[in-house]
Scaffold this motif. Structure first.
Motif, PDB file in Angstrom:
ATOM      1  N   ASN A 136      48.860  54.248 -11.824  1.00 30.70           N
ATOM      2  CA  ASN A 136      47.776  53.323 -11.477  1.00 30.70           C
ATOM      3  C   ASN A 136      46.938  53.855 -10.321  1.00 30.70           C
ATOM      4  OD1 ASN A 136      48.349  51.503 -13.463  1.00 30.70           O
ATOM      5  ND2 ASN A 136      49.289  49.966 -12.132  1.00 30.70           N
ATOM      6  N   HIS A 174      43.381  54.475 -11.669  1.00 28.77           N
ATOM      7  CA  HIS A 174      42.543  53.345 -11.272  1.00 28.77           C
ATOM      8  C   HIS A 174      42.092  53.476  -9.818  1.00 28.77           C
ATOM      9  CE1 HIS A 174      43.630  51.446 -14.991  1.00 28.77           C
ATOM     10  NE2 HIS A 174      44.907  51.332 -14.656  1.00 28.77           N
ATOM     11  N   GLY A 175      43.016  53.840  -8.927  1.00 30.73           N
ATOM     12  CA  GLY A 175      42.691  53.910  -7.504  1.00 30.73           C
ATOM     13  C   GLY A 175      41.677  55.015  -7.207  1.00 30.73           C
ATOM     14  N   ASP A 192      47.750  53.653  -2.112  1.00 35.17           N
ATOM     15  CA  ASP A 192      46.616  54.582  -2.206  1.00 35.17           C
ATOM     16  C   ASP A 192      45.474  54.056  -1.352  1.00 35.17           C
ATOM     17  OD1 ASP A 192      44.574  53.013  -3.809  1.00 35.17           O
ATOM     18  OD2 ASP A 192      46.179  53.024  -5.299  1.00 35.17           O
ATOM     19  N   GLY A 208      40.550  50.031  -4.698  1.00 33.17           N
ATOM     20  CA  GLY A 208      41.049  48.665  -4.529  1.00 33.17           C
ATOM     21  C   GLY A 208      40.889  47.828  -5.794  1.00 33.17           C
ATOM     22  N   ILE A 209      41.407  46.617  -5.736  1.00 36.91           N
ATOM     23  CA  ILE A 209      41.405  45.717  -6.897  1.00 36.91           C
ATOM     24  C   ILE A 209      40.581  44.470  -6.545  1.00 36.91           C
ATOM     25  CG2 ILE A 209      42.818  44.315  -8.426  1.00 36.91           C
ATOM     26  CD1 ILE A 209      45.143  46.220  -7.876  1.00 36.91           C
ATOM     27  N   VAL A 254      45.591  40.967 -12.472  1.00 41.31           N
ATOM     28  CA  VAL A 254      46.140  42.270 -12.860  1.00 41.31           C
ATOM     29  C   VAL A 254      47.581  42.221 -13.362  1.00 41.31           C
ATOM     30  CG1 VAL A 254      44.593  43.652 -11.453  1.00 41.31           C
ATOM     31  CG2 VAL A 254      46.751  42.834 -10.475  1.00 41.31           C
ATOM     32  N   TYR A 311      46.343  42.892 -19.592  1.00 36.85           N
ATOM     33  CA  TYR A 311      45.104  42.973 -18.837  1.00 36.85           C
ATOM     34  C   TYR A 311      44.877  44.403 -18.358  1.00 36.85           C
ATOM     35  CZ  TYR A 311      41.576  42.487 -15.234  1.00 36.85           C
ATOM     36  OH  TYR A 311      40.444  42.659 -14.476  1.00 36.85           O
ATOM     37  N   THR A 312      43.744  44.955 -18.732  1.00 35.68           N
ATOM     38  CA  THR A 312      43.378  46.290 -18.249  1.00 35.68           C
ATOM     39  C   THR A 312      41.873  46.385 -18.071  1.00 35.68           C
ATOM     40  OG1 THR A 312      43.447  48.674 -18.668  1.00 35.68           O
ATOM     41  CG2 THR A 312      43.270  47.258 -20.600  1.00 35.68           C
ATOM     42  N   THR A 313      41.454  47.119 -17.055  1.00 33.06           N
ATOM     43  CA  THR A 313      40.020  47.346 -16.884  1.00 33.06           C
ATOM     44  C   THR A 313      39.587  48.673 -17.496  1.00 33.06           C
ATOM     45  OG1 THR A 313      40.491  48.310 -14.711  1.00 33.06           O
ATOM     46  CG2 THR A 313      39.864  45.984 -14.764  1.00 33.06           C
ATOM     47  N   ARG A 319      44.618  52.418 -22.104  1.00 31.73           N
ATOM     48  CA  ARG A 319      45.655  51.860 -21.258  1.00 31.73           C
ATOM     49  C   ARG A 319      46.205  50.630 -21.946  1.00 31.73           C
ATOM     50  NH1 ARG A 319      47.575  55.151 -18.822  1.00 31.73           N
ATOM     51  NH2 ARG A 319      48.566  53.599 -17.523  1.00 31.73           N
ATOM     52  N   SER A 320      47.485  50.367 -21.729  1.00 30.87           N
ATOM     53  CA  SER A 320      48.124  49.258 -22.425  1.00 30.87           C
ATOM     54  C   SER A 320      47.971  47.941 -21.672  1.00 30.87           C
ATOM     55  CB  SER A 320      49.603  49.543 -22.592  1.00 30.87           C
ATOM     56  OG  SER A 320      50.206  49.606 -21.321  1.00 30.87           O
ATOM     57  N   GLY A 321      47.653  48.014 -20.378  1.00 30.31           N
ATOM     58  CA  GLY A 321      47.603  46.791 -19.581  1.00 30.31           C
ATOM     59  C   GLY A 321      48.987  46.240 -19.287  1.00 30.31           C
ATOM     60  N   GLY A 331      51.327  47.867 -17.258  1.00 30.87           N
ATOM     61  CA  GLY A 331      51.944  48.528 -16.103  1.00 30.87           C
ATOM     62  C   GLY A 331      52.681  47.562 -15.186  1.00 30.87           C
ATOM     63  N   PHE A 332      51.990  46.529 -14.717  1.00 32.95           N
ATOM     64  CA  PHE A 332      52.624  45.593 -13.784  1.00 32.95           C
ATOM     65  C   PHE A 332      53.710  44.769 -14.468  1.00 32.95           C
ATOM     66  CE2 PHE A 332      48.692  46.197 -11.169  1.00 32.95           C
ATOM     67  CZ  PHE A 332      49.336  46.727 -10.070  1.00 32.95           C
TER      68      PHE A 332
HETATM   69  N1  LIG Z   1      46.133  51.307  -7.569  1.00 33.43           N
HETATM   70  C1  LIG Z   1      45.163  50.599  -8.189  1.00 33.43           C
HETATM   71  N2  LIG Z   1      43.882  50.679  -7.775  1.00 33.43           N
HETATM   72  C2  LIG Z   1      42.904  49.988  -8.402  1.00 33.43           C
HETATM   73  N3  LIG Z   1      43.113  49.179  -9.462  1.00 33.43           N
HETATM   74  C3  LIG Z   1      44.360  49.060  -9.945  1.00 33.43           C
HETATM   75  C4  LIG Z   1      45.452  49.757  -9.338  1.00 33.43           C
HETATM   76  N4  LIG Z   1      46.573  49.443 -10.006  1.00 33.43           N
HETATM   77  C5  LIG Z   1      46.206  48.591 -10.972  1.00 33.43           C
HETATM   78  N5  LIG Z   1      44.878  48.344 -10.961  1.00 33.43           N
HETATM   79  C6  LIG Z   1      44.130  47.426 -11.862  1.00 33.43           C
HETATM   80  O1  LIG Z   1      45.077  46.584 -12.494  1.00 33.43           O
HETATM   81  C7  LIG Z   1      44.917  46.663 -13.903  1.00 33.43           C
HETATM   82  C8  LIG Z   1      46.249  46.424 -14.589  1.00 33.43           C
HETATM   83  O2  LIG Z   1      47.156  47.479 -14.303  1.00 33.43           O
HETATM   84  P1  LIG Z   1      48.329  47.787 -15.321  1.00 33.43           P
HETATM   85  O3  LIG Z   1      49.076  46.512 -15.558  1.00 33.43           O
HETATM   86  O4  LIG Z   1      49.101  48.935 -14.818  1.00 33.43           O
HETATM   87  O5  LIG Z   1      47.578  48.146 -16.670  1.00 33.43           O
HETATM   88  P2  LIG Z   1      46.787  49.491 -17.057  1.00 33.43           P
HETATM   89  O6  LIG Z   1      47.102  50.528 -16.031  1.00 33.43           O
HETATM   90  O7  LIG Z   1      47.309  49.849 -18.410  1.00 33.43           O
HETATM   91  O8  LIG Z   1      45.322  49.135 -17.044  1.00 33.43           O
HETATM   92  C9  LIG Z   1      44.290  48.011 -14.145  1.00 33.43           C
HETATM   93  O9  LIG Z   1      43.584  48.057 -15.378  1.00 33.43           O
HETATM   94  C10 LIG Z   1      43.366  48.153 -12.945  1.00 33.43           C
HETATM   95  O10 LIG Z   1      42.177  47.437 -13.137  1.00 33.43           O
END
Ligand SMILES: Nc1ncnc2c1ncn2[C@@H]1O[C@H](COP(=O)(O)OP(=O)(O)O)[C@@H](O)[C@H]1O
Ligand SMILES: Nc1ncnc2c1ncn2[C@@H]1O[C@H](COP(=O)(O)OP(=O)(O)O)[C@@H](O)[C@H]1O
Ligand SMILES: [Mg+2]
Ligand SMILES: [Mg+2]
Lengths: 146, 77, 146
Positions: free
Chosen positions: C53, C57-58, C83, C87-88, C94, C99-101, C107-109, C111-112
């Motif tokens: 992530n 994403h970061g 990181d 930021g988010i 999230v 949920y994924t951006t 991405r599978s959304g 991770g968390f």
């Molecule tokens: N370290 C990060 N920095 C910025 N955004 C993050 C970070 N970690 C997670 N995100 C945001 O949270 C969302 C969900 O994360 P996650 O559940 O891992 O799904 P995915 O990585 O598959 O998108 C990401 O799509 C992103 O928008």
């Protein structure tokens, strides 16, 4: 932090459990250039010697911090092992084989000799009561895998 | 030391990646044996002891043959 | 640096090669509380997700620094993955499964969701353009040996 991607910095406390940990961390880092077993054993041995020195000589009476920096550039490894401990007063003697200030701990006095044998270069800088830094380099026969 | 190095060189020109896989497969084999014998998952230390390497080394080796991320995220690499 | 001996701090750059490196480092660190392979794999998976992530994403457009802190107290692991990236903005969303951006990266959304499943607790703090910190805890059953 340098701009190279092949960079890591590790901080641990100077307890003896962290010696084998540091060794494996550096080995894991170096594994990205897929070295030979011999090469990786050389590096692990050098890391062990340097971290052990910081643990027992640098912090004889306390637990302190040890910092390890590793960098890979092309096929060369740069290693830096630093402590903030007592420092070395007689820097010109410590590389001599069999020289040790702690014979009572059954130290062999061969630490720096081993590092110099297993790595391409070993540089020590030290300031009394500020600490010691050991910088080592080693070129690997392997090239970075793409 | 020169002699030790020469000895090591003869035996150790294999790549680490291969030796790690060897350790890892042995570790998994020992794990299966221990699961059978004790009817529970062994601790890393029990495997390390049988292999005569450090716990950290077992963990490092096992990582070389598996990629947990890929179980869930097969696409990103 | 805390006073506990069971502490480590690792800094690496956010390139994808360092994901597997971070995973091994944390796994090797955790091995001192003598977990099972399964417990180790849980932690590795969580570390991979968090580091991935931060990497994609970061720091979507640059290579940045990722810091990992691990601490062991008794049989509990504390993990912090930080990181200094974008930021988010929508922190409340999230953790939702799927949920994924970044659907365009396939991405599978998840991770968390995976982190929450494999660890006992997952806490996210984040500030726009300052970065994101994920804190996780896990208690180990270990000490299964007599
Ligand atoms: N370290 C990060 N920095 C910025 N955004 C993050 C970070 N970690 C997670 N995100 C945001 O949270 C969302 C969900 O994360 P996650 O559940 O891992 O799904 P995915 O990585 O598959 O998108 C990401 O799509 C992103 O928008
Ligand atoms: N990090 C350090 N801090 C303080 N003194 C050190 C450090 N590393 C080495 N020394 C000094 O250098 C000597 C030689 O080191 P070495 O060759 O490794 O032999 P040994 O550790 O067996 O004594 C040590 O006995 C000690 O006096
Ligand atoms: Mg020594
Ligand atoms: Mg993710």
């Amino acid at each position: 932090m340098t701009t190279t991607n092949n960079y890591m910095e590790l901080k641990v406390s100077s307890n003896s459990q962290n010696e084998s940990f540091c060794r494996v961390v550096v080995a894991a880092f170096v594994s990205r250039i897929d070295p030979t077993i011999e090469e990786i054993n050389d590096v692990k041995t050098a890391v062990s010697e340097a971290v052990t020195n910081s643990t027992i000589h640098g912090y004889p009476d306390e637990i302190g911090e040890i910092k390890i920096i590793a960098k890979i550039e092309d096929d060369e490894l740069f290693l830096e092992i630093q402590d903030y401990g007592v420092g070395i007063s007689n820097l010109n003697k410590v590389k001599e084989p069999l020289y040790t200030t702690r014979p009572e701990l059954e130290r062999s006095g061969m630490g720096f000799t081993i590092m110099e044998n297993f790595m391409d270069s070993v540089e020590i800088t030290s300031n009394l009561n500020q600490g010691t830094t050991v910088r080592m380099k080693k070129k690997f026969s392997s090239s970075i895998k793409e | 030391i020169g002699e030790i190095r020469r000895y090591l060189r003869d035996n150790n020109s294999i790549r680490v990646s291969r030796s790690l896989r060897d350790i890892a497969y042995k570790a998994l084999q020992i794990r299966d044996e221990l699961v059978e014998k004790n009817s529970r998952e062994p601790a890393i230390s029990e495997i390390a002891e049988k292999l005569d390497v450090s716990e950290e080394q077992v963990v490092f080796a096992l990582d070389a043959i598996q990629d947990p991320v890929s179980l869930f995220e097969p696409i990103y690499h």
